[in-house]
Design a protein around this motif. Structure first.
Motif, PDB file in Angstrom:
ATOM      1  N   GLY A 170      27.737  51.705   5.664  1.00 35.49           N
ATOM      2  CA  GLY A 170      28.959  50.966   5.969  1.00 35.49           C
ATOM      3  C   GLY A 170      28.618  50.017   7.097  1.00 35.49           C
ATOM      4  O   GLY A 170      28.761  50.341   8.265  1.00 35.49           O
ATOM      5  N   SER A 171      28.140  48.835   6.725  1.00 39.59           N
ATOM      6  CA  SER A 171      27.584  47.956   7.765  1.00 39.59           C
ATOM      7  C   SER A 171      28.663  47.416   8.696  1.00 39.59           C
ATOM      8  O   SER A 171      28.372  47.060   9.832  1.00 39.59           O
ATOM      9  CB  SER A 171      26.817  46.806   7.123  1.00 39.59           C
ATOM     10  OG  SER A 171      27.645  46.139   6.207  1.00 39.59           O
ATOM     11  N   ASN A 172      29.916  47.377   8.250  1.00 43.50           N
ATOM     12  CA  ASN A 172      30.962  46.863   9.143  1.00 43.50           C
ATOM     13  C   ASN A 172      31.050  47.732  10.386  1.00 43.50           C
ATOM     14  O   ASN A 172      31.060  47.247  11.510  1.00 43.50           O
ATOM     15  CB  ASN A 172      32.333  46.860   8.450  1.00 43.50           C
ATOM     16  CG  ASN A 172      32.303  46.158   7.114  1.00 43.50           C
ATOM     17  OD1 ASN A 172      31.407  45.364   6.856  1.00 43.50           O
ATOM     18  ND2 ASN A 172      33.260  46.458   6.259  1.00 43.50           N
ATOM     19  N   ASP A 173      31.116  49.027  10.162  1.00 38.62           N
ATOM     20  CA  ASP A 173      31.188  49.932  11.299  1.00 38.62           C
ATOM     21  C   ASP A 173      29.823  50.100  11.956  1.00 38.62           C
ATOM     22  O   ASP A 173      29.709  50.095  13.173  1.00 38.62           O
ATOM     23  CB  ASP A 173      31.742  51.296  10.866  1.00 38.62           C
ATOM     24  CG  ASP A 173      33.263  51.292  10.859  1.00 38.62           C
ATOM     25  OD1 ASP A 173      33.847  50.812  11.851  1.00 38.62           O
ATOM     26  OD2 ASP A 173      33.861  51.732   9.864  1.00 38.62           O
ATOM     27  N   ARG A 215      38.065  52.798  -2.006  1.00 37.20           N
ATOM     28  CA  ARG A 215      38.699  53.200  -0.741  1.00 37.20           C
ATOM     29  C   ARG A 215      40.005  53.934  -1.051  1.00 37.20           C
ATOM     30  O   ARG A 215      41.030  53.310  -1.289  1.00 37.20           O
ATOM     31  CB  ARG A 215      38.985  51.979   0.126  1.00 37.20           C
ATOM     32  CG  ARG A 215      37.752  51.252   0.651  1.00 37.20           C
ATOM     33  CD  ARG A 215      38.167  50.036   1.483  1.00 37.20           C
ATOM     34  NE  ARG A 215      37.128  49.569   2.367  1.00 37.20           N
ATOM     35  CZ  ARG A 215      36.429  48.439   2.175  1.00 37.20           C
ATOM     36  NH1 ARG A 215      36.673  47.678   1.134  1.00 37.20           N
ATOM     37  NH2 ARG A 215      35.502  48.075   3.049  1.00 37.20           N
ATOM     38  N   MET A 243      28.681  58.089   3.915  1.00 43.64           N
ATOM     39  CA  MET A 243      28.534  56.742   4.445  1.00 43.64           C
ATOM     40  C   MET A 243      27.628  56.872   5.656  1.00 43.64           C
ATOM     41  O   MET A 243      27.669  57.889   6.351  1.00 43.64           O
ATOM     42  CB  MET A 243      29.865  56.197   4.955  1.00 43.64           C
ATOM     43  CG  MET A 243      30.965  56.131   3.969  1.00 43.64           C
ATOM     44  SD  MET A 243      31.178  54.562   3.158  1.00 43.64           S
ATOM     45  CE  MET A 243      31.293  53.317   4.383  1.00 43.64           C
ATOM     46  N   GLU A 300      27.549  55.119   8.944  1.00 41.58           N
ATOM     47  CA  GLU A 300      28.261  54.139   9.769  1.00 41.58           C
ATOM     48  C   GLU A 300      28.045  54.404  11.247  1.00 41.58           C
ATOM     49  O   GLU A 300      28.283  53.547  12.089  1.00 41.58           O
ATOM     50  CB  GLU A 300      29.769  54.209   9.481  1.00 41.58           C
ATOM     51  CG  GLU A 300      30.104  53.895   8.047  1.00 41.58           C
ATOM     52  CD  GLU A 300      31.573  54.077   7.742  1.00 41.58           C
ATOM     53  OE1 GLU A 300      32.280  53.075   7.689  1.00 41.58           O
ATOM     54  OE2 GLU A 300      32.004  55.236   7.559  1.00 41.58           O
ATOM     55  N   CYS A 345      27.613  49.067   1.422  1.00 39.13           N
ATOM     56  CA  CYS A 345      28.917  48.634   0.910  1.00 39.13           C
ATOM     57  C   CYS A 345      29.759  47.894   1.943  1.00 39.13           C
ATOM     58  O   CYS A 345      30.944  47.690   1.746  1.00 39.13           O
ATOM     59  CB  CYS A 345      29.691  49.824   0.349  1.00 39.13           C
ATOM     60  SG  CYS A 345      30.031  51.101   1.560  1.00 39.13           S
ATOM     61  N   GLY A 346      29.144  47.492   3.074  1.00 43.21           N
ATOM     62  CA  GLY A 346      29.895  46.687   4.052  1.00 43.21           C
ATOM     63  C   GLY A 346      29.929  45.226   3.623  1.00 43.21           C
ATOM     64  O   GLY A 346      29.302  44.841   2.624  1.00 43.21           O
ATOM     65  N   LEU A 375      32.285  51.550  -4.005  1.00 46.09           N
ATOM     66  CA  LEU A 375      33.140  52.092  -2.935  1.00 46.09           C
ATOM     67  C   LEU A 375      34.576  51.968  -3.398  1.00 46.09           C
ATOM     68  O   LEU A 375      35.090  50.857  -3.554  1.00 46.09           O
ATOM     69  CB  LEU A 375      32.950  51.284  -1.639  1.00 46.09           C
ATOM     70  CG  LEU A 375      34.000  51.507  -0.544  1.00 46.09           C
ATOM     71  CD1 LEU A 375      33.929  52.930  -0.004  1.00 46.09           C
ATOM     72  CD2 LEU A 375      33.807  50.517   0.605  1.00 46.09           C
ATOM     73  N   ASP A 395      39.795  57.495   4.575  1.00 48.31           N
ATOM     74  CA  ASP A 395      39.151  56.898   5.753  1.00 48.31           C
ATOM     75  C   ASP A 395      40.222  56.152   6.543  1.00 48.31           C
ATOM     76  O   ASP A 395      40.319  54.931   6.477  1.00 48.31           O
ATOM     77  CB  ASP A 395      38.050  55.934   5.276  1.00 48.31           C
ATOM     78  CG  ASP A 395      37.295  55.298   6.444  1.00 48.31           C
ATOM     79  OD1 ASP A 395      37.193  55.931   7.504  1.00 48.31           O
ATOM     80  OD2 ASP A 395      36.801  54.173   6.286  1.00 48.31           O
ATOM     81  N   LYS A 417      43.153  51.220  10.216  1.00 47.54           N
ATOM     82  CA  LYS A 417      43.865  51.583   8.989  1.00 47.54           C
ATOM     83  C   LYS A 417      44.889  52.666   9.280  1.00 47.54           C
ATOM     84  O   LYS A 417      44.573  53.845   9.331  1.00 47.54           O
ATOM     85  CB  LYS A 417      42.872  52.037   7.921  1.00 47.54           C
ATOM     86  CG  LYS A 417      42.097  50.868   7.348  1.00 47.54           C
ATOM     87  CD  LYS A 417      41.105  51.286   6.317  1.00 47.54           C
ATOM     88  CE  LYS A 417      39.755  51.487   6.929  1.00 47.54           C
ATOM     89  NZ  LYS A 417      38.695  51.777   5.974  1.00 47.54           N
ATOM     90  N   ARG A 448      34.225  44.900  16.345  1.00 44.78           N
ATOM     91  CA  ARG A 448      34.165  43.906  15.277  1.00 44.78           C
ATOM     92  C   ARG A 448      35.439  43.071  15.194  1.00 44.78           C
ATOM     93  O   ARG A 448      35.464  42.013  14.578  1.00 44.78           O
ATOM     94  CB  ARG A 448      33.836  44.571  13.935  1.00 44.78           C
ATOM     95  CG  ARG A 448      34.991  45.311  13.266  1.00 44.78           C
ATOM     96  CD  ARG A 448      34.468  46.148  12.103  1.00 44.78           C
ATOM     97  NE  ARG A 448      35.475  46.392  11.090  1.00 44.78           N
ATOM     98  CZ  ARG A 448      35.385  47.355  10.178  1.00 44.78           C
ATOM     99  NH1 ARG A 448      34.336  48.160  10.152  1.00 44.78           N
ATOM    100  NH2 ARG A 448      36.328  47.520   9.283  1.00 44.78           N
ATOM    101  N   ARG A 466      35.486  57.392  -2.131  1.00 42.05           N
ATOM    102  CA  ARG A 466      35.327  57.734  -0.718  1.00 42.05           C
ATOM    103  C   ARG A 466      36.584  58.470  -0.258  1.00 42.05           C
ATOM    104  O   ARG A 466      37.694  58.011  -0.514  1.00 42.05           O
ATOM    105  CB  ARG A 466      35.138  56.469   0.124  1.00 42.05           C
ATOM    106  CG  ARG A 466      35.053  56.800   1.610  1.00 42.05           C
ATOM    107  CD  ARG A 466      34.750  55.588   2.443  1.00 42.05           C
ATOM    108  NE  ARG A 466      35.909  54.732   2.611  1.00 42.05           N
ATOM    109  CZ  ARG A 466      35.878  53.588   3.301  1.00 42.05           C
ATOM    110  NH1 ARG A 466      34.751  53.178   3.853  1.00 42.05           N
ATOM    111  NH2 ARG A 466      36.965  52.863   3.434  1.00 42.05           N
TER     112      ARG A 466
HETATM  113  C1  PEP Z   1      32.162  49.746   6.552  1.00 42.85           C
HETATM  114  O1  PEP Z   1      32.447  50.213   7.647  1.00 42.85           O
HETATM  115  O2  PEP Z   1      31.206  48.957   6.361  1.00 42.85           O
HETATM  116  C2  PEP Z   1      32.930  50.126   5.367  1.00 42.85           C
HETATM  117  C3  PEP Z   1      32.567  49.775   4.148  1.00 42.85           C
HETATM  118  O3  PEP Z   1      34.069  50.811   5.583  1.00 42.85           O
HETATM  119  P1  PEP Z   1      35.448  50.114   5.987  1.00 42.85           P
HETATM  120  O4  PEP Z   1      35.224  48.617   6.007  1.00 42.85           O
HETATM  121  O5  PEP Z   1      36.424  50.559   4.964  1.00 42.85           O
HETATM  122  O6  PEP Z   1      35.656  50.673   7.361  1.00 42.85           O
END
Ligand code: PEP
Ligand code: MG
Length: 734
Positions: free
Chosen positions: A610-613, A454, A587, A589, A660-661, A452, A493, A498, A623, A490
């Motif tokens: 994108g596990s964070n989202d 960014r 992604m 997400e 990739c989270g 990833l 984003d 951000k 989050r 990517r």
């Molecule tokens: C995510 O959402 O997991 C991700 C990798 O993207 P970002 O953290 O940049 O939003």
């Protein structure tokens, strides 16, 4: 003007002189005391008995308003102003007009200087300016001994005791050293020019030596082209040529101030205005101007480039720091940075990350609570600092720091070992990158490539949208640094947390679910097309992998793909080489996309979770909200079941799946992911070693059998069970 005697006597004399000079009936000086209270310290015209008795809160009355807003104000009819408060003890009811200016030092309001007249009169701009100039003198008096130093200590009753101060991590890592207080503020001695003719040339000369110094910095060896370092300093140099800023200083010189005082005045104005601005980007740019002002004063005073006497292990303490200021410090000695202010996108934080210095920001009151040479521990891993810590804490942290360094060394030694489980399954590890600094460690981490990249990070470090050429250069540099290893680019984003400095989106109720990421770039196709064009050009016929973020349904993927195809056709028609292998992915997400997998899998070469989202949307749980941070878990059965279905669908259709989270970089989470079938994980560089070690100690067959019975459980999380499993089966999860 100040003369001799105690500070109080001098203050009494000055208010008399000011009243006389400005033909005012009253001149009063209020000083800010502990607890945000403005105390009447001296007056000519109000009742003497009110001195040290009349107190106003910041924000209370017109005087409080001037302090709160940190700007001069004048009122012809003060008594009818809604903020006016009546203080009978001062005898002020017979005064109709009022003009006041904040007394500023280091950008902070430390008092208010006020004049009043019996008649209702409008004050001229010139009079306001005069009062401002006088307030600069007062600032020295007020700060230089008027308020007893004990009071500052009283603000923090434990000033000399050990302290733990929480802040926000701007860069991870641990540093132990001695405090060095960054004083950007150089006090200006001479305010009014004796020979005003010579001030303008002095200013011009200092400005040109400042420009040369910045040019030299830009040409220095460690300023790689295309690096964030360089961008930041280039932006900064551009500010140093800002006609508005230069013009305002020249104007103040023409008004009779010395060059230093003029720079200081423009700086104080900027700083005061800054306290009114909430837009983080504008605040950060104003900080750059502040840095420039300090630098310019150094040049004027002939103190530019004078070496500082730094402790060997310096922990730099500052309210905030300009990018060039940070680079002024000897990098060999600079071990950590603590800021009262600061945000992850501030330029100094970006540079600190590139220099691998742990940084804690938003550490409240550090400038008043830390003394020079105090021992300080910066714990960038746990968002805190320790000031004057006890021996036991220091010993513990030395141990942690050593262990950390030791672990880093031992991981590095394992970089070439295959990332294969005990029973022979290979797992591919990639790094997440955004800064060029991240790419520097690609080789030493032993990762297979960049899973990833960014692209928004270099966008965030700039003052304007980079054009196609600039972007081509940036991506070209990434190709070069990746040395043939694959990179997944990517597309932009931004939005959510951000913020792109130069794009002023309207504030949103719900930014995480708002106009962000692919939604923005599909609505602004020119931006996406330019980015795609730059990527095609940078690839120069090499493999190119492009990933679209936040795709919520297949039609968005189609639109993005269409823009890519058009750019490809356009570039090829212009003679650019076609990428040897073009891979296009998305992604995952937004949960909805997982319910369109048949259509999606036909269209993409790969999917990256994108596990964070994704996890925040699966649980409808912000989050960034600390009250929810422990409520749901990435290792919940629901998350793992969701992901397992995705694994199976991708496997059936031969589409590469990765994650990739952040969860991919936690050994225990990574173990579960591998257990449900993930074979590609992308993570922050420091996580590669620990995850590799976990993989190499894992018997995957046994884990799969264990997990099969676990996913249907009603538990909130499977973390405890998985940890126990790892412990019992010798899986190294760190
Ligand atoms: C995510 O959402 O997991 C991700 C990798 O993207 P970002 O953290 O940049 O939003
Ligand atoms: Mg995301």
């Amino acid at each position: 003007m100040a003369g001799s005697g105690s500070a109080q006597e001098r203050l009494n004399r000055t208010v008399g002189l000011i009243a006389e000079g400005l033909k005012a009936d009253v001149c009063s000086c209020y000083v800010l005391r502990a607890g945000e209270v403005l105390e009447l310290f001296a007056t000519k015209g109000l009742l003497d008995s009110a001195v040290h008795a009349t107190r106003l809160r910041v924000g209370e009355g017109l005087v409080g308003l001037i302090a709160a807003q940190a700007r001069p104000m004048a009122f012809a009819d003060a008594q009818n102003h809604p903020s006016f408060v009546f203080r009978p003890e001062t005898g002020e009811e017979i005064y109709h007009s009022l003009m006041g200016v904040p007394i500023l030092r280091g950008g902070r309001v430390i008092g208010v200087l006020v004049v009043q007249n019996k008649t209702s009169r409008a004050y001229t701009d010139e009079e306001i300016e005069t009062l401002e100039t006088v307030a600069m003198v007062q600032a020295e008096l007020v700060a230089g001994g008027l308020v007893p130093k004990e009071e500052q200590i009283a603000i923090d009753g434990n000033a000399l005791l050990p302290l733990r101060i929480e802040g926000v991590r701007l860069n991870a890592g641990i540093a132990i050293g001695q405090a060095f207080i960054h004083r950007s503020q150089i006090s200006v001695q001479r305010l009014v020019a004796e020979d005003s003719e010579s001030e303008l040339p002095r200013f011009k000369e200092a400005l040109s030596s400042l420009h040369s110094q910045l040019d030299a910095l830009l040409n220095s060896a460690d300023m790689e082209a295309g690096g964030e370092h360089r961008d930041v300093i280039e932006t900064y140099r551009m500010f140093a040529q800002d006609a508005g800023w230069i013009g305002r200083i020249a104007e103040a010189i023409q008004g009779g101030l010395t060059a230093e005082a003029a720079v200081q005045k423009v700086h104080d104005d900027t700083r005061a205005r800054m306290s009114q601005v909430s837009d983080p980007y504008i605040r950060e740019r104003l900080l750059d101007f502040e840095d420039l002002a300090n630098r310019l004063i150094q040049h004027l005073s002939g103190r530019a480039g004078v070496a500082l006497n730094l402790p060997d292990d310096t922990i730099l303490i500052a309210r905030t720091l300009g990018p060039a200021e940070l680079l002024d410090y000897d990098r060999k000695k600079l071990k950590g940075l603590v800021l009262e202010e600061g945000s992850p996108t501030m330029h100094a934080a970006i540079i600190a990350r590139a220099l691998e210095i742990p940084v804690i920001g938003r550490a409240e009151g550090v400038l008043t609570r830390i003394e020079p040479m105090d021992q300080v521990i910066v714990d960038g891993d746990s968002n805190q600092i320790f000031v004057r810590p006890g021996e036991d804490i220091v010993t513990a942290f030395r141990g942690t720091a050593l262990l950390r360094a030791e672990r880093i060394r031992s991981y590095a030694a394992e970089k070439d070992l295959p990332t294969v489980t005990i029973d022979g399954t290979e797992v591919n590890l990639f790094v997440n990158a955004g800064l060029l600094a991240d790419l520097k460690f690609l080789e030493s981490s032993g990762a297979l490539g960049v899973g990833l990249y960014r692209t928004e990070i270099p966008f965030m470090a700039r003052h304007e949208l980079p054009d196609v050429e600039t972007q081509t250069q940036i991506y070209g540099k990434i190709y070069e640094m990746a040395q043939g290893k694959p990179v997944v680019f990517r597309t932009l984003d931004v939005g959510g947390d951000k913020v792109l400095p130069y794009w002023n989106g309207a504030p949103e109720e719900n930014p995480a679910m708002g106009w962000r990421s692919i939604r923005i770039t599909l609505d602004r196709p020119a931006v996406l097309r330019q980015q795609l064009r730059a990527l095609i050009r940078a690839a120069q016929g090499r493999d190119l992998s492009i990933m679209f973020p936040m795709i919520a349904d297949v039609s968005e993927m189609d639109k993005a793909r269409d823009l890519l195809d058009r750019e490809l056709a356009r570039e090829c028609a212009r003679g650019a080489p076609k990428p040897m292998r073009l891979r296009v992915g998305t992604m995952l997400e937004v949960p909805a996309l997982a319910f369109q997998l048949d259509a999606l899998l036909e269209r993409v070469d790969f999917i990256s979770v994108g596990s964070n989202d994704l996890v925040q949307f699966l649980f409808a749980s912000d989050r960034g909200n600390p009250r929810l941070s422990d409520r749901y878990d990435t290792l919940a059965p629901s998350v793992l079941v969701f992901l397992k279905r995705l694994v199976e669908a991708c496997r059936n259709r031969n589409v590469t799946l990765s994650l990739c989270g952040e969860m991919g970089g936690q050994p225990i989470d990574a173990m579960a992911l591998i257990g449900i079938g993930f074979r590609n994980l992308s993570m922050q560089v420091p996580a590669i070693g620990p995850v590799r070690r976990m993989v190499r100690s894992l018997d995957l067959g046994a884990l799969e059998a264990y997990l099969a019975g676990l996913l249907t459980r009603p538990d909130r999380s499977l973390r405890l069970q998985l940890k126990a499993y790892a412990r019992d089966h010798g899986v190294d999860i760190g």
